[in-house]
Write a protein that holds these residues in place. Structure first.
Motif, PDB file in Angstrom:
ATOM      1  N   THR A  12       0.951 -23.677 -13.091  1.00 48.47           N
ATOM      2  CA  THR A  12       1.808 -24.080 -14.623  1.00 48.47           C
ATOM      3  C   THR A  12       1.056 -25.561 -14.911  1.00 48.47           C
ATOM      4  OG1 THR A  12       3.652 -25.177 -13.683  1.00 48.47           O
ATOM      5  CG2 THR A  12       3.567 -22.597 -13.831  1.00 48.47           C
ATOM      6  N   GLY A  13       1.708 -25.762 -16.212  1.00 51.49           N
ATOM      7  CA  GLY A  13       1.627 -27.139 -16.684  1.00 51.49           C
ATOM      8  C   GLY A  13       2.612 -27.721 -16.277  1.00 51.49           C
ATOM      9  N   GLY A  14       2.686 -29.457 -15.913  1.00 52.89           N
ATOM     10  CA  GLY A  14       3.791 -30.237 -15.428  1.00 52.89           C
ATOM     11  C   GLY A  14       4.978 -30.017 -16.176  1.00 52.89           C
ATOM     12  N   GLY A  15       4.872 -29.604 -17.248  1.00 51.15           N
ATOM     13  CA  GLY A  15       6.053 -29.752 -18.088  1.00 51.15           C
ATOM     14  C   GLY A  15       6.838 -28.433 -18.406  1.00 51.15           C
ATOM     15  N   ALA A  16       6.398 -27.315 -17.621  1.00 51.70           N
ATOM     16  CA  ALA A  16       6.671 -25.950 -17.447  1.00 51.70           C
ATOM     17  C   ALA A  16       8.253 -26.096 -17.061  1.00 51.70           C
ATOM     18  CB  ALA A  16       6.200 -24.977 -16.781  1.00 51.70           C
ATOM     19  N   VAL A  17       8.626 -27.063 -16.339  1.00 55.49           N
ATOM     20  CA  VAL A  17       9.917 -26.865 -15.490  1.00 55.49           C
ATOM     21  C   VAL A  17      11.061 -27.590 -16.728  1.00 55.49           C
ATOM     22  CG1 VAL A  17       9.193 -27.105 -13.224  1.00 55.49           C
ATOM     23  CG2 VAL A  17       9.903 -29.133 -14.604  1.00 55.49           C
ATOM     24  N   LEU A  18      10.793 -27.948 -17.826  1.00 55.46           N
ATOM     25  CA  LEU A  18      11.694 -28.690 -18.962  1.00 55.46           C
ATOM     26  C   LEU A  18      12.513 -27.717 -19.509  1.00 55.46           C
ATOM     27  CD1 LEU A  18       9.164 -31.052 -20.578  1.00 55.46           C
ATOM     28  CD2 LEU A  18      11.006 -31.357 -19.028  1.00 55.46           C
ATOM     29  N   ARG A  19      12.183 -26.378 -19.544  1.00 53.98           N
ATOM     30  CA  ARG A  19      12.987 -25.438 -20.066  1.00 53.98           C
ATOM     31  C   ARG A  19      13.648 -24.563 -18.923  1.00 53.98           C
ATOM     32  NH1 ARG A  19      10.953 -22.938 -25.619  1.00 53.98           N
ATOM     33  NH2 ARG A  19      10.824 -24.979 -26.596  1.00 53.98           N
ATOM     34  N   GLU A  20      15.119 -24.284 -18.934  1.00 53.25           N
ATOM     35  CA  GLU A  20      15.743 -23.474 -18.116  1.00 53.25           C
ATOM     36  C   GLU A  20      15.354 -22.192 -17.814  1.00 53.25           C
ATOM     37  OE1 GLU A  20      18.357 -22.280 -15.339  1.00 53.25           O
ATOM     38  OE2 GLU A  20      18.144 -24.354 -15.791  1.00 53.25           O
ATOM     39  N   ARG A  21      14.924 -21.570 -19.028  1.00 47.23           N
ATOM     40  CA  ARG A  21      14.306 -20.076 -19.068  1.00 47.23           C
ATOM     41  C   ARG A  21      12.988 -20.163 -18.038  1.00 47.23           C
ATOM     42  NH1 ARG A  21      14.514 -16.488 -24.575  1.00 47.23           N
ATOM     43  NH2 ARG A  21      13.451 -15.401 -23.057  1.00 47.23           N
ATOM     44  N   ASN A  22      12.222 -21.134 -18.158  1.00 43.85           N
ATOM     45  CA  ASN A  22      11.000 -21.275 -17.302  1.00 43.85           C
ATOM     46  C   ASN A  22      11.367 -21.216 -16.029  1.00 43.85           C
ATOM     47  OD1 ASN A  22       9.701 -21.185 -19.826  1.00 43.85           O
ATOM     48  ND2 ASN A  22       8.993 -23.290 -19.637  1.00 43.85           N
ATOM     49  N   MET A  80       7.493 -38.469 -14.199  1.00 46.89           N
ATOM     50  CA  MET A  80       8.058 -37.931 -12.946  1.00 46.89           C
ATOM     51  C   MET A  80       9.734 -38.185 -12.751  1.00 46.89           C
ATOM     52  SD  MET A  80       7.683 -36.602 -10.095  1.00 46.89           S
ATOM     53  CE  MET A  80       6.177 -36.265  -9.887  1.00 46.89           C
ATOM     54  N   LEU A  81      10.166 -39.274 -13.376  1.00 45.80           N
ATOM     55  CA  LEU A  81      11.698 -39.387 -13.413  1.00 45.80           C
ATOM     56  C   LEU A  81      12.288 -38.308 -14.090  1.00 45.80           C
ATOM     57  CD1 LEU A  81      11.768 -43.448 -13.940  1.00 45.80           C
ATOM     58  CD2 LEU A  81      12.327 -42.178 -11.883  1.00 45.80           C
ATOM     59  N   GLN A  82      11.593 -37.958 -15.175  1.00 48.59           N
ATOM     60  CA  GLN A  82      12.331 -36.810 -15.793  1.00 48.59           C
ATOM     61  C   GLN A  82      12.130 -35.350 -14.981  1.00 48.59           C
ATOM     62  OE1 GLN A  82      10.198 -35.916 -19.453  1.00 48.59           O
ATOM     63  NE2 GLN A  82      12.034 -34.983 -20.430  1.00 48.59           N
ATOM     64  N   ARG A  83      11.039 -35.204 -14.941  1.00 49.30           N
ATOM     65  CA  ARG A  83      10.777 -33.676 -14.177  1.00 49.30           C
ATOM     66  C   ARG A  83      11.080 -33.442 -12.800  1.00 49.30           C
ATOM     67  NH1 ARG A  83       4.814 -33.168 -17.258  1.00 49.30           N
ATOM     68  NH2 ARG A  83       5.607 -33.182 -19.200  1.00 49.30           N
ATOM     69  N   GLY A  84      10.861 -34.777 -11.895  1.00 42.47           N
ATOM     70  CA  GLY A  84      11.272 -34.554 -10.665  1.00 42.47           C
ATOM     71  C   GLY A  84      12.297 -33.719 -10.065  1.00 42.47           C
ATOM     72  N   PRO A  85      13.349 -34.250 -10.609  1.00 37.33           N
ATOM     73  CA  PRO A  85      14.480 -33.370 -10.145  1.00 37.33           C
ATOM     74  C   PRO A  85      14.560 -31.825 -10.582  1.00 37.33           C
ATOM     75  CG  PRO A  85      15.277 -35.513 -11.021  1.00 37.33           C
ATOM     76  CD  PRO A  85      14.052 -35.249 -11.434  1.00 37.33           C
ATOM     77  N   LEU A  86      13.825 -31.363 -11.757  1.00 38.92           N
ATOM     78  CA  LEU A  86      13.710 -30.228 -12.162  1.00 38.92           C
ATOM     79  C   LEU A  86      12.564 -29.400 -10.977  1.00 38.92           C
ATOM     80  CD1 LEU A  86      13.468 -30.936 -15.727  1.00 38.92           C
ATOM     81  CD2 LEU A  86      15.429 -30.033 -14.457  1.00 38.92           C
ATOM     82  N   TYR A  87      11.500 -30.290 -10.766  1.00 40.66           N
ATOM     83  CA  TYR A  87      10.510 -29.550  -9.634  1.00 40.66           C
ATOM     84  C   TYR A  87      11.240 -29.102  -8.339  1.00 40.66           C
ATOM     85  CZ  TYR A  87       6.855 -31.636 -12.486  1.00 40.66           C
ATOM     86  OH  TYR A  87       5.833 -32.088 -13.527  1.00 40.66           O
ATOM     87  N   LEU A  88      12.401 -30.009  -8.022  1.00 40.61           N
ATOM     88  CA  LEU A  88      13.025 -29.851  -6.652  1.00 40.61           C
ATOM     89  C   LEU A  88      14.154 -28.827  -6.976  1.00 40.61           C
ATOM     90  CD1 LEU A  88      13.921 -33.674  -5.563  1.00 40.61           C
ATOM     91  CD2 LEU A  88      12.283 -32.088  -4.770  1.00 40.61           C
ATOM     92  N   GLU A  89      14.722 -28.558  -8.001  1.00 42.53           N
ATOM     93  CA  GLU A  89      15.409 -27.527  -8.400  1.00 42.53           C
ATOM     94  C   GLU A  89      14.951 -25.984  -7.990  1.00 42.53           C
ATOM     95  OE1 GLU A  89      17.245 -25.400 -12.230  1.00 42.53           O
ATOM     96  OE2 GLU A  89      17.603 -27.556 -12.048  1.00 42.53           O
ATOM     97  N   VAL A  90      13.496 -25.977  -8.560  1.00 46.01           N
ATOM     98  CA  VAL A  90      12.859 -24.707  -8.649  1.00 46.01           C
ATOM     99  C   VAL A  90      12.130 -24.469  -7.413  1.00 46.01           C
ATOM    100  CG1 VAL A  90      10.790 -25.383  -9.904  1.00 46.01           C
ATOM    101  CG2 VAL A  90      11.739 -23.307 -10.244  1.00 46.01           C
ATOM    102  N   ALA A  91      11.686 -25.401  -6.630  1.00 49.52           N
ATOM    103  CA  ALA A  91      10.812 -25.268  -5.502  1.00 49.52           C
ATOM    104  C   ALA A  91      11.393 -24.525  -4.330  1.00 49.52           C
ATOM    105  CB  ALA A  91      10.243 -26.781  -5.057  1.00 49.52           C
ATOM    106  N   SER A  92      10.413 -23.727  -3.790  1.00 52.00           N
ATOM    107  CA  SER A  92      10.734 -22.958  -2.642  1.00 52.00           C
ATOM    108  C   SER A  92      10.262 -24.132  -1.473  1.00 52.00           C
ATOM    109  CB  SER A  92       9.948 -21.701  -2.304  1.00 52.00           C
ATOM    110  OG  SER A  92      10.195 -20.706  -3.612  1.00 52.00           O
ATOM    111  N   HIS A  93       9.153 -24.616  -1.714  1.00 52.93           N
ATOM    112  CA  HIS A  93       8.472 -25.397  -0.788  1.00 52.93           C
ATOM    113  C   HIS A  93       7.738 -26.753  -1.539  1.00 52.93           C
ATOM    114  CE1 HIS A  93       8.663 -22.280   2.088  1.00 52.93           C
ATOM    115  NE2 HIS A  93       7.947 -21.345   1.196  1.00 52.93           N
TER     116      HIS A  93
END
Length: 160
Positions: A68-78, A124-137
């Motif tokens: 995915t693009g790096g900003g894909a995590v910005l939307r909850e639906r994504n 990264m400051l904006q997206r990092g927590p969202l990456y962690l939220e969605v990540a399996s690994h």
């Protein structure tokens, strides 16, 4: 940006004998224009709406490796679609490495608005927590080659 999503995803798909999909390439194929032009004409919000539709479609596919693009995590639906679609590997990359890897990149609209290091840090400051939220690994790609990262991911997938 610059973490190796497309390169590692493509390598991994080849090893797993699965289809590889890249959400940004999918959007470009569907629209017939590049991401930079979409940003120019529709702005980031227009692009994110297209990205959401693309991810809805791609996450419903089976037997694929999706980058995915790096900003894909910005939307909850994504984030929900990604979690529901399968295992999500967060390819984490240090800031210095991101700056180095994107040094010669000209087709990333978000990097065009100021000093690259500052932009990448803010993203990264904006997206990092969202990456962690969605990540399996989480797999660190800093200073590592595609094959090394891919082999680590294969081990993780076999373990789980």
């Amino acid at each position: 940006m610059g973490s190796g999503k497309s390169a590692v995803g493509s390598w991994l798909a080849g090893r797993l004998k699965l289809q590889f999909a890249d959400s940004d390439r999918y959007i470009e194929e569907q629209t017939g224009v590049d991401i930079a032009l979409i940003f120019e004409i529709e702005g980031e919000e227009g692009f994110r709406a297209r990205e959401e539709k693309a991810l809805e479609h791609l996450c419903a596919q089976r037997n694929i490796v999706l980058a995915t693009g790096g900003g894909a995590v910005l939307r909850e639906r994504n984030r929900k679609a990604l979690r529901a679609g399968g295992r999500v590997i967060y390819l984490k990359c240090g800031l210095d490495e991101q700056v180095r890897r994107t040094r010669d990149v000209r087709n990333r609209p978000l990097l065009a608005s100021g000093p690259k290091r500052d932009i990448l840090k803010d993203l990264m400051l904006q997206r990092g927590p969202l990456y962690l939220e969605v990540a399996s690994h989480i797999v660190d790609t800093t200073g590592r080659r595609v094959r090394q990262v891919g082999q680590d991911i294969l081990k993780l997938l076999k373990e789980n």
